[in-house]
Design a protein around this motif. Sequence first.
Motif, PDB file in Angstrom:
ATOM      1  N   HIS A   1      56.686  46.860  -4.391  1.00  0.00           N
ATOM      2  CA  HIS A   1      56.695  46.118  -5.665  1.00  0.00           C
ATOM      3  C   HIS A   1      55.402  45.325  -5.850  1.00  0.00           C
ATOM      4  O   HIS A   1      54.843  45.304  -6.963  1.00  0.00           O
ATOM      5  CB  HIS A   1      57.898  45.163  -5.702  1.00  0.00           C
ATOM      6  N   CYS A   2      54.964  44.676  -4.783  1.00  0.00           N
ATOM      7  CA  CYS A   2      53.725  43.891  -4.881  1.00  0.00           C
ATOM      8  C   CYS A   2      52.545  44.767  -5.308  1.00  0.00           C
ATOM      9  O   CYS A   2      51.760  44.406  -6.189  1.00  0.00           O
ATOM     10  CB  CYS A   2      53.412  43.222  -3.549  1.00  0.00           C
ATOM     11  N   LEU A   3      52.417  45.911  -4.669  1.00  0.00           N
ATOM     12  CA  LEU A   3      51.296  46.811  -4.971  1.00  0.00           C
ATOM     13  C   LEU A   3      51.416  47.398  -6.377  1.00  0.00           C
ATOM     14  O   LEU A   3      50.404  47.722  -7.008  1.00  0.00           O
ATOM     15  CB  LEU A   3      51.230  47.926  -3.931  1.00  0.00           C
ATOM     16  N   GLN A   4      52.658  47.506  -6.885  1.00  0.00           N
ATOM     17  CA  GLN A   4      52.857  48.041  -8.231  1.00  0.00           C
ATOM     18  C   GLN A   4      52.542  47.029  -9.327  1.00  0.00           C
ATOM     19  O   GLN A   4      52.413  47.390 -10.496  1.00  0.00           O
ATOM     20  CB  GLN A   4      54.306  48.518  -8.398  1.00  0.00           C
ATOM     21  N   THR A   5      52.384  45.757  -8.981  1.00  0.00           N
ATOM     22  CA  THR A   5      52.091  44.738  -9.991  1.00  0.00           C
ATOM     23  C   THR A   5      50.691  44.902 -10.580  1.00  0.00           C
ATOM     24  O   THR A   5      50.426  44.423 -11.685  1.00  0.00           O
ATOM     25  CB  THR A   5      52.198  43.326  -9.395  1.00  0.00           C
ATOM     26  N   GLY A   6      49.785  45.543  -9.828  1.00  0.00           N
ATOM     27  CA  GLY A   6      48.439  45.778 -10.335  1.00  0.00           C
ATOM     28  C   GLY A   6      47.427  44.726  -9.944  1.00  0.00           C
ATOM     29  O   GLY A   6      46.221  44.935 -10.111  1.00  0.00           O
ATOM     30  N   PHE A   7      47.882  43.572  -9.405  1.00  0.00           N
ATOM     31  CA  PHE A   7      46.916  42.550  -9.012  1.00  0.00           C
ATOM     32  C   PHE A   7      46.888  42.326  -7.497  1.00  0.00           C
ATOM     33  O   PHE A   7      46.051  41.559  -6.996  1.00  0.00           O
ATOM     34  CB  PHE A   7      47.198  41.221  -9.729  1.00  0.00           C
ATOM     35  N   VAL A   8      47.764  42.985  -6.768  1.00  0.00           N
ATOM     36  CA  VAL A   8      47.805  42.843  -5.308  1.00  0.00           C
ATOM     37  C   VAL A   8      47.089  44.033  -4.672  1.00  0.00           C
ATOM     38  O   VAL A   8      47.413  45.190  -4.957  1.00  0.00           O
ATOM     39  CB  VAL A   8      49.245  42.758  -4.792  1.00  0.00           C
ATOM     40  N   LYS A   9      46.123  43.733  -3.819  1.00  0.00           N
ATOM     41  CA  LYS A   9      45.352  44.777  -3.151  1.00  0.00           C
ATOM     42  C   LYS A   9      45.979  45.189  -1.817  1.00  0.00           C
ATOM     43  O   LYS A   9      45.901  46.349  -1.417  1.00  0.00           O
ATOM     44  CB  LYS A   9      43.926  44.290  -2.916  1.00  0.00           C
ATOM     45  N   GLN A  10      46.588  44.221  -1.133  1.00  0.00           N
ATOM     46  CA  GLN A  10      47.158  44.510   0.196  1.00  0.00           C
ATOM     47  C   GLN A  10      48.288  43.538   0.493  1.00  0.00           C
ATOM     48  O   GLN A  10      48.268  42.378   0.055  1.00  0.00           O
ATOM     49  CB  GLN A  10      46.063  44.387   1.265  1.00  0.00           C
ATOM     50  N   VAL A  11      49.279  44.010   1.243  1.00  0.00           N
ATOM     51  CA  VAL A  11      50.367  43.163   1.745  1.00  0.00           C
ATOM     52  C   VAL A  11      50.354  43.246   3.266  1.00  0.00           C
ATOM     53  O   VAL A  11      50.267  44.341   3.832  1.00  0.00           O
ATOM     54  CB  VAL A  11      51.739  43.625   1.210  1.00  0.00           C
ATOM     55  N   HIS A  12      50.414  42.092   3.939  1.00  0.00           N
ATOM     56  CA  HIS A  12      50.411  42.126   5.403  1.00  0.00           C
ATOM     57  C   HIS A  12      51.085  40.867   5.950  1.00  0.00           C
ATOM     58  O   HIS A  12      51.431  39.953   5.203  1.00  0.00           O
ATOM     59  CB  HIS A  12      48.977  42.234   5.956  1.00  0.00           C
ATOM     60  N   GLY A  13      51.222  40.836   7.268  1.00  0.00           N
ATOM     61  CA  GLY A  13      51.837  39.683   7.921  1.00  0.00           C
ATOM     62  C   GLY A  13      53.293  39.478   7.531  1.00  0.00           C
ATOM     63  O   GLY A  13      53.779  38.342   7.485  1.00  0.00           O
ATOM     64  N   PHE A  14      54.004  40.583   7.262  1.00  0.00           N
ATOM     65  CA  PHE A  14      55.387  40.486   6.773  1.00  0.00           C
ATOM     66  C   PHE A  14      56.341  40.204   7.931  1.00  0.00           C
ATOM     67  O   PHE A  14      56.384  40.954   8.900  1.00  0.00           O
ATOM     68  CB  PHE A  14      55.774  41.792   6.076  1.00  0.00           C
ATOM     69  N   LEU A  15      57.090  39.123   7.808  1.00  0.00           N
ATOM     70  CA  LEU A  15      58.053  38.738   8.851  1.00  0.00           C
ATOM     71  C   LEU A  15      59.279  38.115   8.193  1.00  0.00           C
ATOM     72  O   LEU A  15      59.133  37.265   7.297  1.00  0.00           O
ATOM     73  CB  LEU A  15      57.428  37.751   9.829  1.00  0.00           C
ATOM     74  N   VAL A  16      60.447  38.512   8.632  1.00  0.00           N
ATOM     75  CA  VAL A  16      61.683  37.968   8.090  1.00  0.00           C
ATOM     76  C   VAL A  16      62.415  37.208   9.201  1.00  0.00           C
ATOM     77  O   VAL A  16      62.684  37.760  10.269  1.00  0.00           O
ATOM     78  CB  VAL A  16      62.598  39.071   7.526  1.00  0.00           C
ATOM     79  N   ASP A  17      62.694  35.932   8.919  1.00  0.00           N
ATOM     80  CA  ASP A  17      63.509  35.114   9.815  1.00  0.00           C
ATOM     81  C   ASP A  17      64.935  35.158   9.275  1.00  0.00           C
ATOM     82  O   ASP A  17      65.311  34.378   8.386  1.00  0.00           O
ATOM     83  CB  ASP A  17      62.975  33.678   9.833  1.00  0.00           C
ATOM     84  N   GLN A  18      65.737  36.095   9.785  1.00  0.00           N
ATOM     85  CA  GLN A  18      67.084  36.305   9.240  1.00  0.00           C
ATOM     86  C   GLN A  18      68.017  35.130   9.543  1.00  0.00           C
ATOM     87  O   GLN A  18      68.925  34.826   8.761  1.00  0.00           O
ATOM     88  CB  GLN A  18      67.666  37.599   9.795  1.00  0.00           C
ATOM     89  N   GLU A  19      67.767  34.475  10.653  1.00  0.00           N
ATOM     90  CA  GLU A  19      68.634  33.340  11.022  1.00  0.00           C
ATOM     91  C   GLU A  19      68.466  32.185  10.040  1.00  0.00           C
ATOM     92  O   GLU A  19      69.442  31.570   9.612  1.00  0.00           O
ATOM     93  CB  GLU A  19      68.299  32.892  12.444  1.00  0.00           C
ATOM     94  N   ASN A  20      67.212  31.889   9.674  1.00  0.00           N
ATOM     95  CA  ASN A  20      66.936  30.777   8.759  1.00  0.00           C
ATOM     96  C   ASN A  20      66.723  31.234   7.320  1.00  0.00           C
ATOM     97  O   ASN A  20      66.313  30.429   6.473  1.00  0.00           O
ATOM     98  CB  ASN A  20      65.703  29.999   9.239  1.00  0.00           C
TER      99      ASN A  20
END
Length: 367
Positions: free
Chosen positions: A302-321
């Motif tokens: 979705h981010c890349l489809q917005t047209g203004f985002v060149k790259q997505v990185h450092g993705f981390l999900v803290d499911q507990e919090n």
Amino acid sequence: MREKKIIQTSMIAIMTNLFLVFFKMSIGLMANSLSIILDAVNNLSDALSSIITIGGTSLSKKTADKEHPYGHGRYEYIAALVVAFIILYVGIQSMMEAIKLWIYPSQAKYSWWSVLIVLVAILVKVFLGNYVQKIGVQLDSPSLKNSGQDAKNDSILSLATLISAVSSLWFRLEIDKFVSVIIAVFILKSGYDVLSETLSRILGERISSSLTGAVIKAAKRVPNVCGVYDLFINDYGPNRWIGSLHVEVEDTTSASQIDQLSRKVMKQVYQETGVTLSAVGIYARNSRSEVVNEMRNRISHHCLQTGFVKQVHGFLVDQENKRIRFDIVVPFEVKSLNQKQMDLKEWIKKEYPGYAIDLTIDPDTTD
């Protein structure tokens, strides 16, 4: 070795230019030709520029000290800046002399000997310019590259002088005052170009994609590195780079393993590219959750489809919090960034209710 080659090349340029100054000035004075005299003065400035290049290169060799912990490599850029001001000064003086010739005209007295000498000077300058610029490119020396380009410009100026002499001898057409103005304008333009290029490097240019690509490839070759991001490289003089980057690793990696990995990345990058990494940051990657992998893929898409985002990185999900963290790289030309960031967060909150969003925007500093 690099500094020695720069000095040797500069010495060749000095001797060649002084040789040309002697012959051009002699012919110019005998022929009463301002265009030839200005051509000789321009060669004299070239010799002075090469002397300054030697001085800047010698100073840049000084080792780092307490006051200058990153070394003295930028002395070469300062030398190139001085060269630019010298060229501009010569251009201004040449223009003033050309204007005087228009106000107080005098007739030049060319001979075929003067034509021959100017012709030889053109050939010498073409050879010298190509040689010096070639060495400058090989050694990434801004001063040598500027000197080489200036020498090639001189061959064009000498060609204008040759045309002036031939038109006077063959067609009895006096165009010396026109040629003098052309030479002065050409020198000023050359000085402006050199000044602009040098100031750009001093201010801090975007690092070449070939270098940044080589650094990223070197870091990725280290085992257990999943990705390389946030590369910053500072230029402290030709071939003197200090930078930092982040690598992505599995979240199961221990602190001891991370320490070993970061040291390997530093060593690998320096050996392959010459870039010294002052820091290697870490991004953790969720490795055992298909749910998180699906979230990563969907949000990144979705981010890349917005047209203004060149790259997505450092993705981390803290499911507990219930917290989602990631960075996006946005080009400098993107406007209304705050609103776009809010819209992006709102979309994620609707898709994943109850999650807090930590979204960091990184500048687009590397290709």
